[in-house]
Design an enzyme around this catalytic site. Structure first.
Site, short mmCIF file in Angstrom:
data_model
loop_
_atom_site.label_atom_id
_atom_site.label_comp_id
_atom_site.label_asym_id
_atom_site.label_seq_id
_atom_site.Cartn_x
_atom_site.Cartn_y
_atom_site.Cartn_z
N ASP A 1 0.83 -1.19 0.00
CA ASP A 1 0.00 0.00 0.00
C ASP A 1 0.88 1.25 0.00
OD1 ASP A 1 -2.63 1.41 0.53
OD2 ASP A 1 -1.53 1.99 2.34
N GLU B 1 1.74 -0.42 -5.01
CA GLU B 1 0.80 0.66 -5.33
C GLU B 1 1.69 1.89 -5.48
OE1 GLU B 1 -3.34 2.60 -3.67
OE2 GLU B 1 -1.76 2.18 -2.22
#
Length: 702
Positions: free
Chosen positions: A346, A382
């Site tokens: 993330d 990401e």
């Protein structure tokens, strides 16, 4: 417990390690003056034992007789100097950063904060123990049998983004007591569904132990997505079906083992960029009270405050060796002890920040590169964060694949009729070589997706122009306003058969484009059954029917289309090539490996590529020109295919190219009429109709 003996123990491994006779405890803190290990009985009782030894800032001790299931925490004595970034307060019971299991959740009382309400500069000396979760000693053993990683090659990987609770909570064939849990996902009904769908990997939304933020609890909401980690080694306890503390570890392992037996890999969505302790006004649950300045990025001007590249209040300090060690130890633990197959990071750009700017060759990525364990699993970034220069799509090192946000936006715009050049869409369709080829990567560096957990579901993408997040309690201010969506003429649910037919076709268009594109397809869980969130594009706090799968209302026709589409994709290697297209004949092939055509059947000219209004074209893929070989050196071959795309609002007549490209064609499927098990042969140079806003696939007929 008054007669407990504390032996010196060992500084490593960090955390609580049971050896069959007792448990070794070790905690890093460079600012502590002394550390108390607190053994909790689960009913408010607590025995405090001072750790007797410190080695290289690791405070440690061994206690005979302490067994799995024991609750514990730490109290760190040291300086309270917020202006210097030091926030030690022994009134706060702290979680072990290396805890393998956690029991309980935070109760949002003033005692869990390091300051008194209304006085942010004060020190709060109220005991937090009754209101915070405890670490739990675990039994490390597990019968893995002959479990092994499926090791699916990247170019054959199909990812299914899945929420453990949301996928299983309402599943009618999973026993009620297992719904919403790791054991529920391990149930044959769940695994059988995934196998029939045809995916090869589940990407689990965060399963590291997380908390439910105070502001959500006050609104009777919950942190459903889980992007607020508080323990990087512990599987989230609320997803455990068993009531005994620590059993969630065994249950998670059982889930991984069951998925592996079905040939399905397990990829974890991990959040190492920040923790749930927030900024200087956040709670004190662990790292903040153990060694605040070591674990977090503090502002140079005033160390009372935190650098925030994530929008959550803090960022982990990747410059500190013990923080890097914590993350690497966690990653290795999940691979070696929990047997997972990869990670999606993330806001990965945050991990690359050395000082301020994103550094693609930061210490974190250097360490990953040389690690013999982590470098061998699937690594997905990401590739953005919220800081300046944080959008880094295409800039990660060669080991990494990336969520390709440019693919998502381009494909959405193409099918909603927004002007984008054909050259851009063609580039995304063929693997985004502009982003990845120059860094030595292959097409599978691109994780292609149309939807993900953050944003509209596929059903909502074709049903809403605007977000509808009122249920989140923020007056619809949260969530993105830039959705690249189109409601097909009516906002929200519609009784108009024409609108619903168009929406169904658009969903098939997006799915077909995803699985006809080079790269690794990622399917958002539930898109294959038409799951809707009622237009909510930021359902992070909706732990309810808004987010859970509604299996009773599943779109069975869309599911059947998706299953067959994925099967078709897996059968034909020309759609998941390992190398880039060359645009010329390869290995003695008569024609090029790829060629682009206008609807009139002519090869595209240079001027055609810059036409933003052009919405219709065809692409020839030559499966006979594949240059890679199979695992035993065998030559891999495939058919020739002709893909036709018509995003125009009217039907178009397409002409086929001449006989040098193929002796004839048969239609395999199109998104207007579906699959064609039998179809008449189309001759070279012949014409055929393509419905408005649809695509079709033709195969060479000899």
């Amino acid at each position: 417990m008054s007669d407990l003996k504390v032996w010196p123990g060992k500084p490593y491994p960090l955390g609580a390690t049971f050896d069959g006779e007792g448990t070794n405890f070790s905690l890093f803190s460079s600012v502590a003056e002394r550390v108390e290990l607190c053994l909790c009985d689960g009913q408010g009782g607590e025995t405090r034992l001072e750790l007797p030894e410190v080695t290289a800032y690791c405070w440690h001790g061994y206690i005979p007789g302490i067994r799995p299931g024991q609750h514990y925490g730490y109290r760190v004595h040291g300086p309270w100097e917020p202006e210097q970034g030091r926030r030690c307060n022994p009134a706060k019971l702290l979680l072990d950063p290396y805890a393998k299991a956690v029991s309980g959740q935070v109760q949002w009382k003033e005692a869990v904060y390091p300051y008194r309400f209304g006085e942010p500069e004060s020190r709060n000396d109220h005991d937090s123990a009754p209101f915070v979760p405890c670490s739990v000693v675990i039994e490390p053993g597990f019968d893995w049998g002959d479990d092994r990683h499926p090791a699916t090659p990247w170019h054959q990987t199909i990812i299914y983004e899945l929420h453990v609770k949301g996928f299983t909570k309402n599943h009618p064939d999973i026993p009620p007591e297992l719904r919403g849990t790791y054991a529920g996902l391990a149930h044959p009904a769940a695994i059988g569904y995934l196998q029939e769908l045809g995916i090869t990997a589940v990407e689990l939304m965060p399963v590291h132990q997380f908390i439910h933020y105070a502001h959500l609890v006050e609104k009777q909401l919950r942190n459903y997505w889980g992007y607020s980690t508080i323990a990087f080694f512990a599987p989230h306890n609320e997803y455990g079906a068993a009531s005994e503390p620590g059993r969630q570890v065994e249950e998670f392992k059982g889930m991984v083992k069951a998925l592996h037996q079905a040939g399905i890999e397990v990829i974890l969505d991990v959040v190492y960029n920040h923790t749930s302790e927030g900024n200087h006004l956040g709670p004190m649950l662990g790292l903040k009270g153990i060694d605040n300045a070591a674990y977090y990025r503090l502002t140079a001007e005033d160390p009372r405050y935190y650098m925030d590249y994530t929008g959550t209040g803090n960022s982990l300090n990747m410059l500190h060796p013990h923080v890097l060690q914590l993350i690497m130890d966690s990653l290795r633990y999940w691979v070696l002890e929990m047997h997972v197959d990869g990670f999606r990071f993330d806001l990965a750009a945050t991990l690359a920040r050395e000082l301020h700017e994103v550094d693609r060759l930061s210490a974190f990525f250097d360490i990953i590169q040389q690690d013999p364990v982590i470098s061998q699993v699937k690594l997905i970034a990401e590739p953005w964060d919220l800081g300046e220069g944080g959008y880094q799509v295409g800039n990660f090192p060669p080991l990494w694949s990336e969520w390709n946000g440019k693919y998502r936006d381009c494909v959405r715009d193409y099918w909603r009729g927004q002007d984008r050049t054909l050259a851009e869409f063609a580039g995304r369709l063929t693997g985004s070589s502009d982003l990845y080829e120059n860094t030595g990567r292959r097409p599978y560096a691109s994780i292609n997706f149309v939807t993900a957990h953050d944003g509209f579901t596929l059903r909502d993408l074709v049903s809403y122009n605007d977000k509808h997040n009122e249920a989140n309690g923020e007056e619809n201010r949260d969530g993105s306003d830039d959705n690249h969506s189109w409601n097909c003429g009516t906002e929200g649910p519609s009784d108009d058969p024409a609108v619903n037919a168009l929406r169904a076709r658009q969903q098939r268009n997006f799915l077909a484009t995803l699985f006809l594109s080079q790269g690794v397809p990622m399917l958002l869980g539930g898109d294959e059954i038409g799951r809707s969130q009622g237009g909510n594009n930021n359902a992070y706090c909706q732990d309810n029917e808004i987010s859970w799968f509604n299996w009773d209302q599943a779109d069975r026709e869309l599911l059947a289309f998706s299953q067959r589409l994925i099967s078709f994709y897996r059968e034909h290697p020309v759609f998941h090539r390992r190398r880039w297209f060359q645009g010329r004949p390869i290995h003695g092939a008569e024609v090029a490996d790829i060629a682009w055509f206008t609807p009139e059947g002519h090869e595209m000219e240079e001027e055609n590529w810059g036409e933003g209004y052009a919405k219709s074209f065809a692409v020839f893929l030559n499966g006979e020109s594949l240059v890679t070989k199979g695992p035993r050196g065998e030559r891999i071959g495939d058919d020739r295919f002709y893909l036709v795309f018509n995003a125009h609002h009217e039907a178009l007549t397409f002409a086929l190219p001449g006989p040098e490209w193929a002796a004839g064609w048969v239609r395999v499927f199109d998104t207007a009429e579906g699959w064609r098990d039998e179809d008449k042969k189309l001759d070279p140079g012949g014409e055929f109709e393509v419905e408005a806003r649809s695509l079709g696939v033709l195969r060479h007929a000899s």
